[in-house]
Structure formats: structure tokens, C-alpha cells
Design an enzyme around this catalytic site. Structure first.
Site, short mmCIF file in Angstrom:
data_model
loop_
_atom_site.label_atom_id
_atom_site.label_comp_id
_atom_site.label_asym_id
_atom_site.label_seq_id
_atom_site.Cartn_x
_atom_site.Cartn_y
_atom_site.Cartn_z
NE ARG A 80 -2.68 0.90 3.49
CZ ARG A 80 -3.43 0.64 4.55
NH1 ARG A 80 -4.67 0.23 4.41
NH2 ARG A 80 -2.95 0.78 5.77
CE LYS A 183 -2.37 4.63 7.15
NZ LYS A 183 -3.69 4.97 7.66
CD GLU A 219 -11.85 5.63 3.96
OE1 GLU A 219 -11.38 4.62 4.50
OE2 GLU A 219 -11.16 6.57 3.56
C1 LIG Z 1 -8.75 6.65 5.93
C2 LIG Z 1 -8.56 5.27 6.44
N1 LIG Z 1 -9.42 4.32 6.09
C3 LIG Z 1 -9.29 3.06 6.53
C4 LIG Z 1 -8.26 2.68 7.37
C5 LIG Z 1 -8.15 1.27 7.83
O1 LIG Z 1 -7.10 0.64 7.18
P1 LIG Z 1 -6.32 -0.56 7.85
O2 LIG Z 1 -7.34 -1.60 8.15
O3 LIG Z 1 -5.37 -1.01 6.81
O4 LIG Z 1 -5.68 -0.02 9.06
C6 LIG Z 1 -7.32 3.64 7.75
C7 LIG Z 1 -6.17 3.32 8.60
O5 LIG Z 1 -6.20 2.74 9.62
C8 LIG Z 1 -7.47 4.97 7.30
O6 LIG Z 1 -6.61 5.91 7.67
#
Ligand SMILES: Cc1ncc(COP(=O)(O)O)c(C=O)c1O
Length: 339
Positions: A80, A183, A219
Site C-alpha cells: 500500500r 494513505k 469512509e
Molecule cells: C482513511 C482510512 N481508512 C481506513 C483505514 C483502515 O485501514 P487498515 O485496516 O489497513 O488499518 C485507515 C487506517 O487505519 C485509514 O486511515
């Protein structure tokens, strides 16, 4: 092991002993350096500071009953971060370098990995940014990749509790065809007003909608959203959300338990049809949602009427946490041991 009150630790920064760093110059990454400083010397004209050329990751190390330190699906975070680097034209951190950095920094700070059973874990934060000077809007020629760790407490102290979410219609976190799927820091800067305003009104977080039509769920603060109807797990398909590793793992677990799963658009109206809803991500694993409030229609979507988290998501939660801590067999090959 450090003498820390593990169970009362917050999800915040706590100093550890070491971090690791490496620099990309003249088209190549240098060797990994170990540092005991909490500071970086950054060029005042660096693109990371001026133009938001910055991406990060977040994952956790857990100590099992056997005392071993386990990392959960770190390769997914490495991939990622490469995707994020491509999205904003930064030098990519090769998977092998990412691996070397996270394993090394965890090993160096071994005494900060909380004990089994404390509910706490060691949060690992890889960071990549443009560190070379540019004044015109250009990608940097130099990059810094570093990883620090910090012990974090259990997200829910005293057991998992449903939280309330406020639908956000005032701000967008990410644009269609923008950077929402990476991210990168800019997305978080864009989400701050909404999140802080939701918290000030007493909600756990802000539930963002798609920026184009304001019709579909995007989200849930810094986490993915999901809904459960009977034996069916649904999560939004959107070009502006971060592909959550937790969500992907829950989908695999749900299917292994005989549930059906689907990634598709979820209209706000559909919120009334779910038996359970929740948010998922590395920090909390799963945050069950008690109520969702829509400030435009004043509609309240209510789940967990008895104040308890829904049974289906708790089953998924339990299984995932048990795999992460080594209490359940690693049947999907998600765990790496830090030797
Ligand atoms: C915007 C956003 N969405 C979703 C997630 C969840 O992703 P992950 O399950 O890989 O931590 C994160 C991070 O934790 C995030 O910053």
C-alpha cells in the site's frame, strides 16, 4: 520489559528507544540507519512540507501467549505504501527495504512490545516524504523513509462498546479521482474539520459521503465502514476510500465462516436495512456503531439497542484478534514472527 501501565495507555505517542531511517538520493536508497533521536533535520524547502509529498502506514506488533512477537500482514502495508508513493510521484520503498526497516525497529524496541493479555500492542508507523528542496511545484528528487514505533493501549478500555457516528455533509475528505485511495497526509488534513466538529458534538467520528452525489457511504473517519444483514457482510466500493487491510481480512474470515460478502455502493437510505454496522481499521480492529445521525434529514439509524455490540461483528472481531495475538491458528498465513 518497560515498566508501563499497559492497559491504561492511550492511542498516542510515547517515546521509545530507537527509530530507523534511510534516504533516497541520486536515484537509489541508502543503508538503513538507526537513530535514538525523535527529530529529523528537514530542508526548509522540502516538498513534504510544502506540497504534501508524504505518505505513511500503520500496523501493529502483538505479543502472544508464547512470548513471541507477531506482525500482522506487513506485506500489505508495504504494497500500500508503494501504491501511495505512485499516487503522489514519490520514490517507492521496495518491499524488502520496508521489511528490513519494520523488523529492525521492532527488534530494537522489543521491551516496548506490551505483554500478552494486556490488550495493548506496539504500533508501527512507517513514514515516507519528499525531503529534497523544490520551489516550483515538482516532485522531490530526494526522499526520507523512516519508521518509529510507539506502544498503544487497547482501543476500548473495559471491553468493546458501540460508538455513535455523525454523517458529514459539510466537508469532503477526498475527491472522485483524487487521492482518497492513498494513505497520504493531505487526506487526513482534509478530514480534520469534520472529525473535530463531530467529536465536539459528542460523536466518535464523522461518516463521510461520496463527494460527487452525497448519496453513498464512503469512509468512517480513519476507518472503513461495513454493514451486516443476516449472514451478509457489505462494505462500500468507492474510488476515494483507503483499501483497509483489516476490512480485507474480515471479508476473508466472514467467508470462511460461511457468510456472503459484497463490495458495492451503499446508499445512505440503506442504513435503515442493516442489523449491524461498524467501522474497521488497525487502531480499533472493529468499532461497532450504535447510532448514525444524519444532520440533514435528522434521521437516526439505530443499532445495538441493548447497548451491546452486534453478535455477528463480535464473532468476526474475536477471530481476527485471536489470529493477531496467536490465540487462533494462522490459517490464512497472515502472521510473521519477529525473531
Ligand atoms: C482513511 C482510512 N481508512 C481506513 C483505514 C483502515 O485501514 P487498515 O485496516 O489497513 O488499518 C485507515 C487506517 O487505519 C485509514 O486511515
Amino acid at each position: 520489559m518497560e515498566n508501563i501501565e499497559w492497559s491504561t495507555l492511550s492511542f498516542g505517542y510515547k517515546k521509545t528507544d530507537f527509530n530507523v531511517r534511510t534516504y533516497y538520493r541520486n536515484g537509489a536508497w541508502g543503508n538503513l540507519e538507526v537513530s535514538d533521536s525523535e527529530y529529523l533535520q528537514v530542508h526548509m524547502a522540502s516538498t513534504g512540507l510544502h506540497y504534501g509529498q508524504e505518505a505513511f502506514e500503520g500496523l501493529k506488533a502483538y505479543r502472544g501467549k508464547d512470548g513471541k512477537i507477531r506482525l500482522f500482514r506487513w506485506e500489505e502495508n508495504a504494497k500500500r505504501m508503494i501504491n501511495s508513493a505512485r499516487g503522489i510521484l514519490m520514490a517507492e520503498v521496495p518491499v524488502e527495504l520496508f521489511k528490513e526497516a519494520i523488523f529492525k525497529v521492532v527488534k530494537l524496541n522489543e521491551k516496548f512490545v506490551p505483554p500478552y493479555g494486556s490488550g495493548a500492542s506496539l504500533y508501527i508507523r512507517p513514514l515516507l516524504f519528499g525531503s529534497g528542496p523544490e520551489v516550483g511545484v515538482n516532485p522531490s528528487k530526494e526522499y526520507t523513509f523512516m519508521v518509529f514505533v510507539t506502544p498503544v493501549g487497547p482501543y476500548f478500555k473495559g471491553g468493546v462498546k458501540p460508538v455513535n457516528m455523525l454523517i458529514c455533509r459539510k466537508y469532503d475528505r477526498a475527491a472522485p479521482h483524487g487521492t482518497g485511495t492513498y494513505k497520504v497526509g493531505g487526506n487526513y488534513a482534509a478530514s480534520l474539520r469534520a472529525i473535530v466538529e463531530a467529536r465536539e458534538e459528542g460523536y466518535a467520528n464523522s461518516l463521510f459521503l461520496d463527494a460527487r452525489e452525497k448519496k453513498y457511504i464512503d469512509e468512517c473517519g480513519p476507518a472503513n465502514f461495513f454493514g451486516i444483514k443476516g449472514n451478509h457482510y457489505v462494505t462500500p466500493k468507492s474510488d476515494s476510500i483507503l483499501p483497509s487491510i483489516t476490512n480485507k481480512s474480515i471479508i476473508t474470515i466472514a467467508e470462511s465462516m460461511g457468510m456472503t460478502t459484497e463490495r458495492r455502493k451503499i446508499a445512505v437510505d440503506e442504513l435503515s436495512e442493516f442489523d449491524e454496522t461498524g467501522a474497521c481499521g488497525t487502531a480499533a480492529v472493529i468499532s461497532p456503531i450504535g447510532k448514525i445521525i444524519d444532520p440533514e434529514t435528522n434521521k437516526i439509524y439505530e443499532y445495538c439497542r441493548n447497548g451491546e455490540p452486534g453478535p455477528v461483528q463480535m464473532k468476526l472481531y474475536r477471530k481476527l484478534v485471536d489470529i493477531q495475538t496467536g490465540d487462533a491458528p494462522d490459517e490464512f498465513g497472515w502472521i510473521s514472527i519477529v525473531e
